[in-house]
Design a protein around this motif. Structure first.
Motif, PDB file in Angstrom:
ATOM      1  N   SER A 117       0.829  -1.201   0.000  1.00 55.49           N
ATOM      2  CA  SER A 117       0.000   0.000   0.000  1.00 55.49           C
ATOM      3  C   SER A 117       0.864   1.251   0.000  1.00 55.49           C
ATOM      4  CB  SER A 117      -0.904   0.001   1.225  1.00 55.49           C
ATOM      5  OG  SER A 117      -1.832  -1.038   1.084  1.00 55.49           O
ATOM      6  N   LEU A 118       0.561   2.122  -0.949  1.00 56.31           N
ATOM      7  CA  LEU A 118       1.336   3.350  -1.094  1.00 56.31           C
ATOM      8  C   LEU A 118       0.377   4.528  -1.147  1.00 56.31           C
ATOM      9  CD1 LEU A 118       3.822   2.030  -3.787  1.00 56.31           C
ATOM     10  CD2 LEU A 118       4.437   2.643  -1.454  1.00 56.31           C
ATOM     11  N   SER A 168      16.621   2.392   5.891  1.00 56.41           N
ATOM     12  CA  SER A 168      17.863   1.880   6.471  1.00 56.41           C
ATOM     13  C   SER A 168      17.642   1.465   7.929  1.00 56.41           C
ATOM     14  CB  SER A 168      18.960   2.930   6.373  1.00 56.41           C
ATOM     15  OG  SER A 168      18.536   4.102   7.005  1.00 56.41           O
ATOM     16  N   PHE A 169      18.686   0.984   8.565  1.00 57.77           N
ATOM     17  CA  PHE A 169      18.589   0.544   9.951  1.00 57.77           C
ATOM     18  C   PHE A 169      18.129   1.691  10.850  1.00 57.77           C
ATOM     19  CE2 PHE A 169      20.582  -0.149  14.117  1.00 57.77           C
ATOM     20  CZ  PHE A 169      19.969  -1.346  14.462  1.00 57.77           C
ATOM     21  N   PHE A 170      18.700   2.867  10.614  1.00 55.21           N
ATOM     22  CA  PHE A 170      18.298   4.052  11.382  1.00 55.21           C
ATOM     23  C   PHE A 170      17.139   4.725  10.648  1.00 55.21           C
ATOM     24  CE2 PHE A 170      22.783   3.387  12.347  1.00 55.21           C
ATOM     25  CZ  PHE A 170      22.707   3.246  13.726  1.00 55.21           C
ATOM     26  N   ILE A 227       5.995   8.581   4.206  1.00 53.95           N
ATOM     27  CA  ILE A 227       5.523   7.257   4.601  1.00 53.95           C
ATOM     28  C   ILE A 227       6.735   6.336   4.700  1.00 53.95           C
ATOM     29  CG2 ILE A 227       4.984   6.533   2.217  1.00 53.95           C
ATOM     30  CD1 ILE A 227       2.588   4.968   3.494  1.00 53.95           C
ATOM     31  N   GLN A 228       6.685   5.462   5.665  1.00 46.09           N
ATOM     32  CA  GLN A 228       7.793   4.519   5.820  1.00 46.09           C
ATOM     33  C   GLN A 228       7.249   3.111   6.013  1.00 46.09           C
ATOM     34  OE1 GLN A 228      10.637   4.708   9.275  1.00 46.09           O
ATOM     35  NE2 GLN A 228      12.022   5.314   7.621  1.00 46.09           N
ATOM     36  N   THR A 229       7.741   2.202   5.186  1.00 42.81           N
ATOM     37  CA  THR A 229       7.404   0.786   5.383  1.00 42.81           C
ATOM     38  C   THR A 229       8.706   0.087   5.768  1.00 42.81           C
ATOM     39  OG1 THR A 229       7.874   0.117   3.119  1.00 42.81           O
ATOM     40  CG2 THR A 229       5.652   0.917   3.557  1.00 42.81           C
ATOM     41  N   GLU A 230       8.672  -1.204   5.879  1.00 45.14           N
ATOM     42  CA  GLU A 230       9.897  -1.934   6.234  1.00 45.14           C
ATOM     43  C   GLU A 230      10.967  -1.767   5.172  1.00 45.14           C
ATOM     44  OE1 GLU A 230       9.944  -6.090   7.324  1.00 45.14           O
ATOM     45  OE2 GLU A 230       8.234  -5.690   8.629  1.00 45.14           O
TER      46      GLU A 230
END
Lengths: 258, 188
Positions: free
Chosen positions: A35-36, A58-60, A126-129
């Motif tokens: 979903s975007l 990224s990790f951070f 928006i941020q996903t995995e």
């Protein structure tokens, strides 16, 4: 975190296999789609001039937001004005076509990049995995559609079949394969659309075709060279689509003819 | 309870086998998926239409190659220099009745195209999966006559940029090739 805790508590209550089975099915369907936000899939709906940056998460997590913002700023400057140079050469033979040489360069004014970090504001993100997307504009308070769209369920748009031809604009459709990183796929599709716009402005073609035929042989050698060179202004990314069947990413772009 | 667990476990085992097995089906080109405009390209007195197709494992190569094929066909229609050569080679090997007559006829055809296309546009495109690669069909259009004049008027503002382009290394390389072609043309 709260959701995670809730699930753990629920898990303790599952005493029979049937319920666990049902939950696994439900969980599987809920994470399968991507979903975007609507402003990412259909940027043409945005009333004000905006730009989008997409990076790998990224990790951070906070760094990802910063990089997405930086990328959006770069895109904003490039889309405002850029110079494109592409050199391609192919060697065509009877059996195969070989890609001999490929060079591409998109130049834009990086001296104003630093200034852009203060000029542009993040309107939404928006941020996903896997991915982090930032929408930027000069004004922060603009009307945007924040609805989430499952890109895999979107119908094939008309612009894939018939590339728009409107006066005053050049249109181009860029595409990319499904790479490991989704961000690479969207980036390549976008770049491919920009190169398509440049191709419309100036294209030098050279072909040296030789065919030798006898009762023993039939040889074809076709040396093809193409140079694309153009100055593009006001590039707009209008729409994005993912062809789930063929696993191809598509981007529709346009720029001013003048 | 034991039966139920066994049923659920065997269901998951089947599911895993299906997912991990991988698809063995090879996509072949289905002619019904070939766009109509490949066989019946549009016609307009103000435009030249050409279709290009290509297959490659790399999507970008497939698309770039098909675009180039269509563009070159357009360029060939605009300006191409042809050269043909016909060689006949005969040889008789052996003696008297046992001799063998070998004849080889070689036909060499050469076509050189060198032109600039301004306003060459991709109007339709279709990308299909074919085997392990991608098959691309592209329909390109090029303005001629009135459409070409209108287009040139629109992009005349690029003049300054072309002046700078003329000073660049790329242009020198390009210019050398054009000069060679012009020389070759004179000697015909």
């Amino acid at each position: 975190m709260k959701n995670g805790k809730r699930i753990n508590k629920k898990n303790k209550r599952f005493q029979n296999w049937d319920s666990l089975f049902l939950i696994l099915i439900v969980f599987n369907t809920s994470v399968s789609g991507q979903s975007l936000p609507s402003w990412f899939v259909h940027p043409q709906e945005l009333k004000s001039r905006c730009s989008i940056g997409i990076v790998q998460t990224s990790f951070f997590k906070d760094s990802s937001y910063f990089y997405a913002f930086k990328k959006a700023c770069e895109n904003a400057i490039m889309q405002k004005e850029c110079k494109v140079l592409v050199r391609t050469s192919f060697l065509g033979t009877t059996d195969k076509t070989y890609w001999e040489d490929y060079f591409e360069k998109i130049e834009f004014d990086t001296s104003i990049l630093q200034d852009s970090y203060t000029r542009f504001k993040i309107v939404d993100s928006i941020q996903t995995e896997n991915i982090t997307i930032a929408l930027i504009a000069e004004k922060k308070n603009i009307n945007i559609n924040r609805n989430l769209i499952n890109i895999e369920n979107e119908q094939k748009p008309e612009w894939i079949k018939n590339i728009p031809q409107l006066n005053g604009f050049f249109y181009s459709v860029g595409q990319s394969e499904d790479y490991y990183f989704t961000t690479s796929s969207w980036d390549i599709a976008e770049k491919s659309a920009i190169l398509g716009l440049a191709r419309r402005k100036f294209q030098y073609i050279k072909s040296d075709y030789t065919r030798e035929q006898s009762n023993f042989l039939d040889n074809v050698v076709d040396l093809r060279k193409e140079i694309v060179f153009a100055h593009l202004k006001n590039i707009e990314i209008l729409s994005r689509w993912y062809d789930i069947k063929n696993k191809i990413y598509y981007v529709l772009a346009r720029c001013d003819k003048n | 309870m034991y039966k139920k667990s066994l049923f659920v476990l065997s269901f998951f085992a089947i599911l895993l086998l299906i997912n991990c097995g991988g698809s063995q089906t090879v996509n072949k080109l289905d002619e019904s998926e070939m766009p109509d405009w490949v066989e019946n390209p549009p016609s307009d007195p103000n435009y030249i239409f050409e279709v290009g197709t290509s297959i490659s494992k790399d999507l970008q190569q497939s698309i770039t190659n098909s675009q180039q094929v269509a563009s070159i066909t357009i360029a060939r229609k605009l300006e191409t220099k042809y050269q043909g050569m016909y060689k006949r080679f005969s040889e008789e090997v052996g003696l008297a009745d046992e001799s063998k007559y070998i004849q080889q006829i070689t036909d060499v055809f050469k076509a050189v195209t060198s032109t600039t296309l301004i306003g060459c546009a991709e109007v339709k495109k279709k990308v299909l999966k074919e085997g392990n690669g991608y098959r691309t069909y592209v329909l390109m259009q090029y303005p001629i006559g009135a459409a070409s004049q209108a287009f040139m008027k629109q992009i005349s503002k690029q003049d300054e940029l072309y002046t700078r382009f003329r000073a660049s290394q790329t242009f020198k390389e390009l210019d050398d090739e054009i000069k060679k072609y012009e020389e070759w043309k004179k000697n015909q």
